[in-house]
Design an enzyme around this catalytic site. Sequence first.
Site, PDB file in Angstrom:
ATOM      1  N   THR A  32     -21.470  39.038  19.476  1.00 41.40           N
ATOM      2  CA  THR A  32     -22.375  38.319  18.542  1.00 41.40           C
ATOM      3  C   THR A  32     -22.091  38.728  17.106  1.00 41.40           C
ATOM      4  OG1 THR A  32     -24.044  40.039  18.925  1.00 41.40           O
ATOM      5  CG2 THR A  32     -24.259  37.980  20.189  1.00 41.40           C
ATOM      6  N   PHE A  39     -25.866  34.373  25.423  1.00 40.27           N
ATOM      7  CA  PHE A  39     -26.492  33.369  26.302  1.00 40.27           C
ATOM      8  C   PHE A  39     -28.002  33.585  26.408  1.00 40.27           C
ATOM      9  CE2 PHE A  39     -22.592  31.535  27.702  1.00 40.27           C
ATOM     10  CZ  PHE A  39     -21.662  32.555  27.608  1.00 40.27           C
ATOM     11  N   TRP A  46     -28.520  29.810  26.433  1.00 39.28           N
ATOM     12  CA  TRP A  46     -29.488  29.421  27.492  1.00 39.28           C
ATOM     13  C   TRP A  46     -30.923  29.578  26.976  1.00 39.28           C
ATOM     14  CZ3 TRP A  46     -25.716  27.171  29.060  1.00 39.28           C
ATOM     15  CH2 TRP A  46     -24.607  27.686  29.740  1.00 39.28           C
ATOM     16  N   HIS A 108     -14.870  36.900  34.253  1.00 43.38           N
ATOM     17  CA  HIS A 108     -15.176  35.466  34.159  1.00 43.38           C
ATOM     18  C   HIS A 108     -14.037  34.699  33.517  1.00 43.38           C
ATOM     19  CE1 HIS A 108     -19.691  36.679  34.397  1.00 43.38           C
ATOM     20  NE2 HIS A 108     -19.091  36.727  35.548  1.00 43.38           N
ATOM     21  N   CYS A 116      -2.590  29.689  38.313  1.00 43.78           N
ATOM     22  CA  CYS A 116      -2.276  28.832  39.456  1.00 43.78           C
ATOM     23  C   CYS A 116      -3.280  29.079  40.578  1.00 43.78           C
ATOM     24  CB  CYS A 116      -0.863  29.144  39.960  1.00 43.78           C
ATOM     25  SG  CYS A 116      -0.489  28.268  41.486  1.00 43.78           S
ATOM     26  N   CYS A 154       5.228  28.012  42.098  1.00 43.97           N
ATOM     27  CA  CYS A 154       4.991  27.521  43.476  1.00 43.97           C
ATOM     28  C   CYS A 154       4.547  26.063  43.514  1.00 43.97           C
ATOM     29  CB  CYS A 154       3.939  28.387  44.167  1.00 43.97           C
ATOM     30  SG  CYS A 154       2.268  28.011  43.598  1.00 43.97           S
ATOM     31  N   ASN A 217     -28.051  47.886  24.525  1.00 38.48           N
ATOM     32  CA  ASN A 217     -28.400  46.472  24.589  1.00 38.48           C
ATOM     33  C   ASN A 217     -29.711  46.237  23.860  1.00 38.48           C
ATOM     34  OD1 ASN A 217     -27.362  43.941  25.873  1.00 38.48           O
ATOM     35  ND2 ASN A 217     -29.517  43.852  26.506  1.00 38.48           N
TER      36      ASN A 217
HETATM   37  N1  APR Z   1     -25.913  44.688  20.040  1.00 33.36           N
HETATM   38  C1  APR Z   1     -26.492  45.013  21.237  1.00 33.36           C
HETATM   39  N2  APR Z   1     -26.943  44.086  22.112  1.00 33.36           N
HETATM   40  C2  APR Z   1     -26.788  42.788  21.770  1.00 33.36           C
HETATM   41  C3  APR Z   1     -26.197  42.377  20.547  1.00 33.36           C
HETATM   42  C4  APR Z   1     -25.753  43.387  19.670  1.00 33.36           C
HETATM   43  N3  APR Z   1     -25.189  43.103  18.485  1.00 33.36           N
HETATM   44  N4  APR Z   1     -26.198  41.009  20.506  1.00 33.36           N
HETATM   45  C5  APR Z   1     -26.776  40.593  21.654  1.00 33.36           C
HETATM   46  N5  APR Z   1     -27.120  41.655  22.405  1.00 33.36           N
HETATM   47  C6  APR Z   1     -27.693  41.641  23.757  1.00 33.36           C
HETATM   48  C7  APR Z   1     -28.761  40.614  23.973  1.00 33.36           C
HETATM   49  O1  APR Z   1     -30.033  41.196  23.735  1.00 33.36           O
HETATM   50  C8  APR Z   1     -28.586  40.239  25.445  1.00 33.36           C
HETATM   51  O2  APR Z   1     -29.491  40.961  26.275  1.00 33.36           O
HETATM   52  O3  APR Z   1     -26.641  41.270  24.607  1.00 33.36           O
HETATM   53  C9  APR Z   1     -27.168  40.683  25.783  1.00 33.36           C
HETATM   54  C10 APR Z   1     -26.264  39.512  26.155  1.00 33.36           C
HETATM   55  O4  APR Z   1     -26.729  39.010  27.390  1.00 33.36           O
HETATM   56  P1  APR Z   1     -26.249  37.556  27.863  1.00 33.36           P
HETATM   57  O5  APR Z   1     -26.381  36.638  26.724  1.00 33.36           O
HETATM   58  O6  APR Z   1     -26.964  37.263  29.130  1.00 33.36           O
HETATM   59  O7  APR Z   1     -24.695  37.726  28.126  1.00 33.36           O
HETATM   60  P2  APR Z   1     -23.994  38.323  29.417  1.00 33.36           P
HETATM   61  O8  APR Z   1     -24.784  39.459  29.982  1.00 33.36           O
HETATM   62  O9  APR Z   1     -22.589  38.588  29.053  1.00 33.36           O
HETATM   63  O10 APR Z   1     -24.050  37.077  30.430  1.00 33.36           O
HETATM   64  C11 APR Z   1     -23.354  37.204  31.628  1.00 33.36           C
HETATM   65  O11 APR Z   1     -23.766  34.854  32.057  1.00 33.36           O
HETATM   66  O12 APR Z   1     -23.866  32.653  31.301  1.00 33.36           O
HETATM   67  C12 APR Z   1     -23.104  33.596  31.997  1.00 33.36           C
HETATM   68  O13 APR Z   1     -20.776  33.520  32.243  1.00 33.36           O
HETATM   69  C13 APR Z   1     -21.770  33.814  31.304  1.00 33.36           C
HETATM   70  O14 APR Z   1     -20.465  35.848  31.212  1.00 33.36           O
HETATM   71  C14 APR Z   1     -21.766  35.302  30.999  1.00 33.36           C
HETATM   72  C15 APR Z   1     -22.777  35.853  31.994  1.00 33.36           C
END
Ligand code: APR
Length: 255
Positions: A32, A39, A46, A108, A116, A154, A217
């Site tokens: 980010t 997401f 989402w 992912h 392939c 292949c 997080n």
């Molecule tokens: N520092 C710390 N935490 C952060 C920061 C930051 N700068 N920016 C965002 N976050 C946290 C958010 O609070 C959130 O809880 O990162 C987390 C990201 O969570 P998701 O958006 O759910 O991403 P992720 O866990 O990678 O999702 C897993 O879901 O939609 C699918 O395939 C997609 O790989 C993805 C999977």
Amino acid sequence: MIIQNPDYVDIVSNLILASKYLVIFTGAGISTESGLSDFRGKNGVWTRRDKGLPPARSKHFDEVQPNEGHNFMVQLQEMGLLKFLISQNVDNLHLKSGIQPERIAELHGNYTIMKCVECDTRYSRKEIGWERENHGRGFRMESPQDNQPFCPECHGRIINSVVNFNDPMPSKEMELARDHSMKCDLMIVIGSSLVVTPAANFPKIAKGKGAKLIIINIDSTPLDNLADIKLDVKAGDFLSNVLKRIKNIKEIEPI
Ligand code: APR
């Protein structure tokens, strides 16, 4: 502004230096600060969709660069402190930052990599002559087009390596992630909501095998109570402070 407890910079730095087998696990939250949306964060793709809002303005993967969080991992790799990296991200920023391909499992997939379906050989779009405008995105769930390149090894169908919901997980990456999760004595989760399985199982596996677990997080995760340390801090700032601290400690270390 999240006030960081300087002690945690020290504690995390010392845990990393004392670790024998550090594995880092990342999610969209590590990217980010490069300008990409996550997401499920406050303004995530989402999160906004569920509120009936249009997606937030987010740069395209091609337009963004790794940030200090990505650089932290590359520096630990160079110091021999990072043994393996498990990522859920498809944005290619870990490889772009300098993580060695053999040191990462992109569970992912990676938007720049085609593969392939039959023999699992990986290709860049350039190697295989894949042009999105002519050949489409190439996702597994989309029906193949006659003009799409096929595997020179292949003759199998070539698809984009990105794993969409209901796609099978890549077996090679899953095996690597499992092996290294079982081996590590310290796992650090950075920027993941830890709600998507099977990826989110790996920190649990590490913990179950006796590893220490640190979660960095901003929002809460279902594994917070399992973690030895949970830090609701912005990854970039915190990790660059940890890197500085590690370098200071190593400088004053007796040779
Ligand atoms: N520092 C710390 N935490 C952060 C920061 C930051 N700068 N920016 C965002 N976050 C946290 C958010 O609070 C959130 O809880 O990162 C987390 C990201 O969570 P998701 O958006 O759910 O991403 P992720 O866990 O990678 O999702 C897993 O879901 O939609 C699918 O395939 C997609 O790989 C993805 C999977």
